[in-house]
Design an enzyme around this catalytic site. Structure first.
Site, PDB file in Angstrom:
ATOM      1  N   GLU A  59     -12.008   1.432  17.608  1.00 49.30           N
ATOM      2  CA  GLU A  59     -13.051   1.387  16.570  1.00 49.30           C
ATOM      3  C   GLU A  59     -13.978   0.176  16.691  1.00 49.30           C
ATOM      4  O   GLU A  59     -15.108   0.203  16.183  1.00 49.30           O
ATOM      5  CB  GLU A  59     -12.422   1.419  15.170  1.00 49.30           C
ATOM      6  CG  GLU A  59     -11.660   0.151  14.793  1.00 49.30           C
ATOM      7  CD  GLU A  59     -11.072   0.218  13.390  1.00 49.30           C
ATOM      8  OE1 GLU A  59     -10.370   1.199  13.089  1.00 49.30           O
ATOM      9  OE2 GLU A  59     -11.309  -0.720  12.608  1.00 49.30           O
ATOM     10  N   ARG A  80      -3.743   1.142  10.943  1.00 49.86           N
ATOM     11  CA  ARG A  80      -4.417   0.594  12.131  1.00 49.86           C
ATOM     12  C   ARG A  80      -4.421   1.671  13.211  1.00 49.86           C
ATOM     13  O   ARG A  80      -3.424   2.377  13.406  1.00 49.86           O
ATOM     14  CB  ARG A  80      -3.678  -0.642  12.670  1.00 49.86           C
ATOM     15  CG  ARG A  80      -3.924  -1.918  11.884  1.00 49.86           C
ATOM     16  CD  ARG A  80      -5.357  -2.444  12.019  1.00 49.86           C
ATOM     17  NE  ARG A  80      -5.585  -3.669  11.282  1.00 49.86           N
ATOM     18  CZ  ARG A  80      -6.010  -3.728  10.016  1.00 49.86           C
ATOM     19  NH1 ARG A  80      -6.246  -2.629   9.332  1.00 49.86           N
ATOM     20  NH2 ARG A  80      -6.206  -4.901   9.431  1.00 49.86           N
ATOM     21  N   ILE A 101       0.839  -1.205   0.000  1.00 48.20           N
ATOM     22  CA  ILE A 101       0.000   0.000   0.000  1.00 48.20           C
ATOM     23  C   ILE A 101       0.878   1.261   0.000  1.00 48.20           C
ATOM     24  O   ILE A 101       0.624   2.208  -0.754  1.00 48.20           O
ATOM     25  CB  ILE A 101      -0.967  -0.013   1.209  1.00 48.20           C
ATOM     26  CG1 ILE A 101      -1.941  -1.194   1.081  1.00 48.20           C
ATOM     27  CG2 ILE A 101      -1.726   1.310   1.320  1.00 48.20           C
ATOM     28  CD1 ILE A 101      -2.812  -1.451   2.299  1.00 48.20           C
ATOM     29  N   CYS A 150       2.382   1.014   7.798  1.00 48.66           N
ATOM     30  CA  CYS A 150       3.031  -0.180   8.361  1.00 48.66           C
ATOM     31  C   CYS A 150       2.000  -0.952   9.193  1.00 48.66           C
ATOM     32  O   CYS A 150       0.977  -0.399   9.576  1.00 48.66           O
ATOM     33  CB  CYS A 150       4.252   0.217   9.201  1.00 48.66           C
ATOM     34  SG  CYS A 150       3.854   1.311  10.552  1.00 48.66           S
ATOM     35  N   HIS A 205     -13.136   3.085   8.584  1.00 48.16           N
ATOM     36  CA  HIS A 205     -12.394   1.930   8.047  1.00 48.16           C
ATOM     37  C   HIS A 205     -12.964   1.473   6.703  1.00 48.16           C
ATOM     38  O   HIS A 205     -13.374   0.319   6.556  1.00 48.16           O
ATOM     39  CB  HIS A 205     -12.391   0.779   9.058  1.00 48.16           C
ATOM     40  CG  HIS A 205     -11.151  -0.048   8.958  1.00 48.16           C
ATOM     41  ND1 HIS A 205     -10.430  -0.481  10.035  1.00 48.16           N
ATOM     42  CD2 HIS A 205     -10.487  -0.528   7.863  1.00 48.16           C
ATOM     43  CE1 HIS A 205      -9.399  -1.188   9.624  1.00 48.16           C
ATOM     44  NE2 HIS A 205      -9.404  -1.225   8.300  1.00 48.16           N
TER      45      HIS A 205
HETATM   46  P1  NAD Z   1       2.731  -4.920   3.553  1.00 53.15           P
HETATM   47  O1  NAD Z   1       3.083  -6.082   4.428  1.00 53.15           O
HETATM   48  O2  NAD Z   1       2.851  -5.064   2.081  1.00 53.15           O
HETATM   49  O3  NAD Z   1       3.602  -3.638   3.972  1.00 53.15           O
HETATM   50  C1  NAD Z   1       3.837  -3.280   5.303  1.00 53.15           C
HETATM   51  C2  NAD Z   1       5.225  -2.663   5.344  1.00 53.15           C
HETATM   52  O4  NAD Z   1       5.453  -2.208   6.687  1.00 53.15           O
HETATM   53  C3  NAD Z   1       6.338  -3.667   4.989  1.00 53.15           C
HETATM   54  O5  NAD Z   1       7.189  -3.112   3.996  1.00 53.15           O
HETATM   55  C4  NAD Z   1       7.063  -3.870   6.309  1.00 53.15           C
HETATM   56  O6  NAD Z   1       8.465  -4.094   6.144  1.00 53.15           O
HETATM   57  C5  NAD Z   1       6.809  -2.518   6.983  1.00 53.15           C
HETATM   58  N1  NAD Z   1       7.069  -2.561   8.414  1.00 53.15           N
HETATM   59  C6  NAD Z   1       6.973  -3.618   9.278  1.00 53.15           C
HETATM   60  N2  NAD Z   1       7.363  -3.234  10.505  1.00 53.15           N
HETATM   61  C7  NAD Z   1       7.705  -1.932  10.412  1.00 53.15           C
HETATM   62  C8  NAD Z   1       8.199  -0.974  11.346  1.00 53.15           C
HETATM   63  N3  NAD Z   1       8.434  -1.312  12.632  1.00 53.15           N
HETATM   64  N4  NAD Z   1       8.447   0.286  10.904  1.00 53.15           N
HETATM   65  C9  NAD Z   1       8.233   0.624   9.609  1.00 53.15           C
HETATM   66  N5  NAD Z   1       7.790  -0.233   8.679  1.00 53.15           N
HETATM   67  C10 NAD Z   1       7.527  -1.488   9.086  1.00 53.15           C
HETATM   68  O7  NAD Z   1       1.246  -4.512   3.976  1.00 53.15           O
HETATM   69  P2  NAD Z   1       0.225  -3.609   3.141  1.00 53.15           P
HETATM   70  O8  NAD Z   1      -0.648  -4.477   2.321  1.00 53.15           O
HETATM   71  O9  NAD Z   1       0.953  -2.480   2.507  1.00 53.15           O
HETATM   72  O10 NAD Z   1      -0.713  -3.073   4.334  1.00 53.15           O
HETATM   73  C11 NAD Z   1      -0.219  -2.160   5.291  1.00 53.15           C
HETATM   74  C12 NAD Z   1      -1.226  -2.030   6.409  1.00 53.15           C
HETATM   75  O11 NAD Z   1      -2.411  -1.387   5.913  1.00 53.15           O
HETATM   76  C13 NAD Z   1      -1.762  -3.370   6.953  1.00 53.15           C
HETATM   77  O12 NAD Z   1      -0.900  -3.882   7.960  1.00 53.15           O
HETATM   78  C14 NAD Z   1      -3.099  -2.997   7.520  1.00 53.15           C
HETATM   79  O13 NAD Z   1      -2.932  -2.666   8.888  1.00 53.15           O
HETATM   80  C15 NAD Z   1      -3.487  -1.732   6.753  1.00 53.15           C
HETATM   81  N6  NAD Z   1      -4.696  -1.912   5.921  1.00 53.15           N
HETATM   82  C16 NAD Z   1      -5.718  -1.043   6.072  1.00 53.15           C
HETATM   83  C17 NAD Z   1      -6.860  -1.171   5.283  1.00 53.15           C
HETATM   84  C18 NAD Z   1      -8.012  -0.215   5.384  1.00 53.15           C
HETATM   85  O14 NAD Z   1      -9.125  -0.551   4.915  1.00 53.15           O
HETATM   86  N7  NAD Z   1      -7.848   0.968   5.925  1.00 53.15           N
HETATM   87  C19 NAD Z   1      -6.929  -2.206   4.353  1.00 53.15           C
HETATM   88  C20 NAD Z   1      -5.837  -3.064   4.211  1.00 53.15           C
HETATM   89  C21 NAD Z   1      -4.717  -2.913   4.993  1.00 53.15           C
END
Ligand code: NAD
Length: 345
Positions: free
Chosen positions: A263, A234, A155, A205, A295
């Site tokens: 939430e 989140r 994302i 993240c 959300h």
């Molecule tokens: P992803 O796993 O592809 O990317 C997450 C990134 O965060 C990775 O590159 C990882 O290395 C990095 N990361 C892990 N620990 C970290 C830290 N301590 N500091 C900085 N970076 C760190 O996941 P994604 O598909 O890009 O999704 C990201 C987040 O979006 C999900 O975890 C979820 O919580 C959230 N999300 C929200 C919705 C929504 O409807 N609002 C929908 C889907 C996902």
């Protein structure tokens, strides 16, 4: 396989029933959340399918296991709501949908940036009220501004790409560097450097023990005065009380959030005739430079279709004894990285 779905809405049923044509699983839909009280309803279902605000803790897992459930299928990417250690001890397999549409969430985050910057939420209501004045709607050019992307996974990368299209400078912070983001022109820096140099900070993240309240009183002080903070990841990434103080002092100039730490008691329900008891949420809502959505970042037709298809494919894999690349193990609580195969689904 017989699957008990918790926390379902009519749109979940619609997309899951359509995707089931090629699987033939048997569905029972419950509207209620999965809780210690509702878990016994899953009796006789080898699989349980849950969403982000279902609390799949050790208590719930013990009840599920005792009633014959051996698979928990998350219809979400995040899995911070599941006690993976307890699941492993009870022999319950946990699968998720690591990738469905990163575009859906990234585009939504970009929407929040535009909405807050150009005050579209105010402009819309003004014109409906025959108020055509522009005072108070002044924005800034995104072109040339600096965007800090915290978490440059699927994302975060899509969001960086969109903001590049606006002509923004890109800073990134992640525990892993993404070659695709570097190719986009994103510069990796430390978190304090990102916070002190970004006009917009956007969180992408996962919520993990080491990212809990990543945005707190200290990190807010490191930000540029008047910064825009966007959270579509989140709620627990942000200490909401510290954000409220930041807004009151003017350190945070704009706050756009699609998620909220508490939430689970609010989102996805129509509470318009109820008195909301959460004072922190109500105070946050009251600020003119805050936009909260419930959300809905994931909520596109494309994403719901992909979520249903991947969830059912995960369940079929486990049912037929195949390796499921979307299975999550307890050690993934530490750091998540999406398996390459997940993106092709
Ligand atoms: P992803 O796993 O592809 O990317 C997450 C990134 O965060 C990775 O590159 C990882 O290395 C990095 N990361 C892990 N620990 C970290 C830290 N301590 N500091 C900085 N970076 C760190 O996941 P994604 O598909 O890009 O999704 C990201 C987040 O979006 C999900 O975890 C979820 O919580 C959230 N999300 C929200 C919705 C929504 O409807 N609002 C929908 C889907 C996902």
């Amino acid at each position: 396989m017989k699957i008990a779905f918790f926390n379902t809405k009519p749109y979940d049923r619609q997309f899951f029933e359509a995707a089931n044509a090629s699987h033939g699983h048997e569905f029972t839909f419950f509207e209620c959340h999965l809780t210690p009280e509702t878990a016994p309803s899953a009796v006789g279902h080898p699989a349980v399918c849950v969403f982000i605000n279902d609390k799949v803790d050790a208590d719930v897992l013990r009840t599920l296991a005792a009633n014959g459930t051996h698979l928990v299928a998350l219809r979400s990417a995040g899995f911070n709501n599941v006690d993976l250690v307890a699941a492993e001890e009870l022999g319950i397999t946990v699968v998720r949908v690591p990738a469905y549409s990163p575009y859906a969430v990234a585009e939504f985050a970009a929407g929040l940036v535009l909405m807050l910057n150009r005050k579209l939420y105010k402009a819309y209501n003004r014109v409906r009220d025959d108020n055509f004045a522009l005072d108070g709607l002044l924005g800034f050019d995104l072109h040339g501004s600096t965007i800090g992307v915290v978490g440059t996974g699927k994302i975060g990368q899509c969001f960086a790409q969109i903001m590049k299209g606006f002509g923004c400078h890109l800073l990134g912070y992640d525990v892993y560097e993404s070659p695709a983001c570097i190719e986009l022109g994103l510069t990796y820096v430390t978190l304090p450097e990102l916070l002190s140099n970004s006009d917009v900070v956007s969180l992408h993240c996962p919520l993990l023990p080491d990212t809990y309240h990543l945005i707190n009183a200290d990190s807010i002080q490191q930000m540029k005065p008047g910064v825009m903070l966007i959270n579509t990841s989140r709620g627990g990434l942000v200490d909401t009380r510290a954000v409220i103080e930041g807004i009151k002092s003017g350190q945070i100039g704009y706050f756009g959030t699609d998620v909220y730490e508490e939430e689970a008691d609010l989102f996805f329900e129509d509470l318009s005739s109820t008195i909301i008891q959460d004072d922190v949420f109500q105070l946050l809502q009251s600020f003119p430079n805050v936009v909260i959505t419930a959300h809905q970042g994931f909520f596109t037709r494309n994403a719901l279709k992909a979520i249903a298809e991947t969830t059912l494919a995960n369940i079929t894999d486990i049912e037929q004894g195949r390796v499921c690349c979307n299975q999550i193990k307890a050690e993934e609580k530490v750091v998540t990285k999406t398996p390459a195969c997940a993106i092709d689904r």
